[in-house]
Design an enzyme around this catalytic site. Structure first.
Site, PDB file in Angstrom:
ATOM      1  N   MET A   1     -12.632  21.365  47.982  1.00  0.00           N
ATOM      2  CA  MET A   1     -13.878  21.390  47.229  1.00  0.00           C
ATOM      3  C   MET A   1     -14.840  22.391  47.847  1.00  0.00           C
ATOM      4  O   MET A   1     -15.228  22.220  48.985  1.00  0.00           O
ATOM      5  CB  MET A   1     -14.513  19.994  47.247  1.00  0.00           C
ATOM      6  CG  MET A   1     -15.919  19.938  46.706  1.00  0.00           C
ATOM      7  SD  MET A   1     -16.673  18.348  46.998  1.00  0.00           S
ATOM      8  CE  MET A   1     -18.382  18.858  47.111  1.00  0.00           C
ATOM      9  N   CYS A   2     -15.146  23.442  47.159  1.00  0.00           N
ATOM     10  CA  CYS A   2     -16.246  24.336  47.492  1.00  0.00           C
ATOM     11  C   CYS A   2     -15.899  25.438  48.495  1.00  0.00           C
ATOM     12  O   CYS A   2     -15.090  25.241  49.400  1.00  0.00           O
ATOM     13  CB  CYS A   2     -17.461  23.587  48.030  1.00  0.00           C
ATOM     14  SG  CYS A   2     -17.936  22.140  47.092  1.00  0.00           S
TER      15      CYS A   2
END
Length: 325
Positions: free
Chosen positions: A1-2
């Site tokens: 994530m990210c």
């Protein structure tokens, strides 16, 4: 994530860009502008830390429970990214003021003008983070990156119940698992291989770290402001995960929902949704950030939000409450 990158332009100014990857494609995201002088607390009841904001800020809240990204009027930008290995320690054993994980980044933006100030204040590990689950059931385990207008950068992680700080201008890229020291070690191998020969191509955090690091090093430090912004946007888009792609066994692998770009010198903050195709922005100079001024907000999931400057669309609202267990 990210994924987060920190870019130096050809005029020695700085731009931070990040992608937000999350498994809930309907995740509520809202833009907020907060003034100085706000009385705050850690949001978890008795024993919570308390403070009064020294700086106004523009932030993106997720689920209106957590400050996930933003920049303050001094040009300090912060990015909250998922880290499954996060372990904040036992609150009773630590015996320190408590703060919701949703308020951790806001605390930084409220209190500090530079990365160096934040690092100096945090070196003694003065707070205990209290976490919980996001509305989609995922544990809110995160680490933070800070960057500022001078080119300084730091990464903050809680591992084994203790705060670890990586502070220095070279810490320009951050993704997710494994912990940051291991990410740096893995990336050392790819530095030797060289991106022109081969780069890993999966959507795992370690592979994204390697590609983002190579792209950032290879990107020309552009002097034209518009071109420099375009470089950052293109790098963050290039490292984004296509909508609909995720790994149910690995919570740190999920679709990119939106991206932000912060111009530290100009105090301009951009938002780029993968669903709403228009990029829009706000300039902090366009808001009354004095003590007593109202907080303002704008929902970011509305496809009717146009591109361009949206400062005039933001409405007064009572600030949201931070995530509690």
């Amino acid at each position: 994530m990210c994924t987060r990158i920190f870019y130096e332009t050809g005029t020695s100014t700085y731009i931070t860009g990040r992608s937000m990857d999350w498994r809930d494609v309907t995740m509520q995201s809202d833009l907020w502008v907060f003034p100085r002088g706000m009385a705050r607390d850690g949001g978890v009841g008795e024993g919570s830390a308390s403070w009064t904001s020294k700086y106004g800020s523009v932030i993106v809240a997720i689920y209106n429970l957590a400050t996930s990204d933003g920049m303050n009027e001094a040009g300090l930008a912060g990015n909250m990214l998922y880290l499954v290995e996060s372990s904040y320690g036992d609150p009773q054993a630590r015996d320190k003021p408590l703060i919701s994980v949703g308020a951790w980044l806001q605390y930084m933006l409220d209190n500090f003008a530079t990365v160096a100030e934040a690092v100096a204040a945090m070196e003694g590990d003065p707070l205990t983070i209290i976490t919980g689950n996001a509305p989609n059931g995922m544990p809110a385990n995160v680490h933070l990156a800070l960057s500022d207008a001078s080119g300084d950068s730091a990464v903050f992680e809680f591992v084994g119940g203790k705060l670890s700080i990586h502070h220095g201008r070279d810490y320009k890229v951050m993704t997710n698992s494994p912990t940051y020291d291991q990410q740096l070690a893995i990336n050392g191998y790819w530095d030797l291989v060289g991106g022109k020969s081969f780069l890993p191509g999966t959507i795992t955090a370690a592979d994204r770290f390697a590609r983002a690091s190579y792209n950032l090093k290879a990107a020309t430090p552009l002097k034209d402001r518009r071109a420099a912004l375009a470089s950052v946007f293109s790098q963050v888009r290039a490292i984004s995960t296509p909508l609909g792609m995720a790994d149910p066994e690995k919570p740190n692998i999920a679709s990119t929902l939106w991206r932000t770009v912060a111009e530290h010198e100009h105090r301009r903050y951009y938002f780029d949704s993968v669903i709403n195709p228009s990029v829009f922005w706000v300039d902090l100079a366009d808001f009354d950030l004095s003590e007593g001024a109202p907080a303002k907000t704008l929902g970011l999931n509305d496809p009717a939000v146009p591109g361009g400057d949206v400062a005039g669309l933001m409405k007064e609202a009572a600030p949201f409450e931070f995530l509690v267990p």
